[in-house]
Scaffold this motif. Sequence first.
Motif, PDB file in Angstrom:
ATOM      1  N   UNK A  91       5.331  39.267  27.157  1.00  0.00           N
ATOM      2  CA  UNK A  91       5.595  40.512  26.645  1.00  0.00           C
ATOM      3  C   UNK A  91       4.539  41.872  26.314  1.00  0.00           C
ATOM      4  N   UNK A  92       3.184  41.447  26.402  1.00  0.00           N
ATOM      5  CA  UNK A  92       2.536  41.329  26.706  1.00  0.00           C
ATOM      6  C   UNK A  92       1.331  40.717  27.578  1.00  0.00           C
ATOM      7  N   UNK A  93       0.213  41.629  28.483  1.00  0.00           N
ATOM      8  CA  UNK A  93      -0.017  41.414  30.059  1.00  0.00           C
ATOM      9  C   UNK A  93      -1.011  39.745  29.944  1.00  0.00           C
ATOM     10  N   UNK A  94      -0.606  39.489  30.479  1.00  0.00           N
ATOM     11  CA  UNK A  94      -1.353  37.460  29.546  1.00  0.00           C
ATOM     12  C   UNK A  94      -2.622  36.787  30.658  1.00  0.00           C
ATOM     13  N   UNK A  95      -3.834  38.853  31.637  1.00  0.00           N
ATOM     14  CA  UNK A  95      -4.669  38.594  31.500  1.00  0.00           C
ATOM     15  C   UNK A  95      -5.771  39.135  30.894  1.00  0.00           C
ATOM     16  N   UNK A  96      -5.572  40.077  29.708  1.00  0.00           N
ATOM     17  CA  UNK A  96      -6.250  40.674  29.399  1.00  0.00           C
ATOM     18  C   UNK A  96      -5.520  40.536  27.807  1.00  0.00           C
ATOM     19  N   UNK A  97      -5.535  39.966  27.143  1.00  0.00           N
ATOM     20  CA  UNK A  97      -5.436  39.580  25.825  1.00  0.00           C
ATOM     21  C   UNK A  97      -6.536  40.279  24.623  1.00  0.00           C
ATOM     22  N   UNK A  98      -6.056  40.933  24.047  1.00  0.00           N
ATOM     23  CA  UNK A  98      -7.516  41.217  22.913  1.00  0.00           C
ATOM     24  C   UNK A  98      -7.737  40.069  21.936  1.00  0.00           C
TER      25      UNK A  98
END
Length: 262
Positions: free
Chosen positions: A153-160
Amino acid sequence: MTRTLMATAAALMLSAAPAFAHFQLAYTPEVNLDRPGDVPMKFFFWHPMENGHAMDMGAPDDLSVYFKGERIDLTDRLSPVTFQAAHNTAQGYEATIPVKRNGDYIVAFTPAPYYEESEDIYIQQITKSLLNKGGIPTGWNEPVGLPTEIVPLNKPTNVIAGSTFSGVLLSDGQPVAGAEIEIEYMAAPPDMATNRPTAPTAGPLPGGAIVAITDANGVFTFGVPKAGFWGFAALGSGPVTEHDGKEVSQDAVLWVRAFEMK
């Protein structure tokens, strides 16, 4: 009793050290790409948070990549390779993933069931990892129809790092409430050239596995404290419960990449 609790209890009988999870890797160091090419990927079955024991893998059932709703079968690209873990060697696999156009590439890897002798059960971790070319989103938050899967549910390639990551657990396409999600950090990412772990950047925490529980809608959330690769595993979430006359834990695994914000 869940597979994790059984494993933890057995380990405590033998040692004072806490037990950590089996995790199927589908790993490449660079998940955000700016040019086309064949991306090398390694598939090892390991204990990544403790840089621990690795398990021998049988011939995988499937390797597929999904791009804009199209499935591409890459199983014939898989080749066996020896992984030199910190304490033992084990057979893993490697393949290259063709990346051409901009967008999200969902890599789905289905290993052969692994027999865990200490628990007298099989484990099959159906694993997803994502690549993106060009920064263009094209479906990273869509299910691909695996027997069980975690949909980010969050973009998995650039989690902060320092933010949260959420996913929804599906089994046969339906959300799973009250499921246990084990969470591990890849403390010593494999060197792609030597198939050995690199120097660890973290160690396991006291108290055993990090665990989240899905809510009534199958959603879990985890605060990501550190940059690197994080794995999420839903134990026994799949519809298949038996293999070769024994119990099988069919698990859904998802790997995400977190970055420090600079």
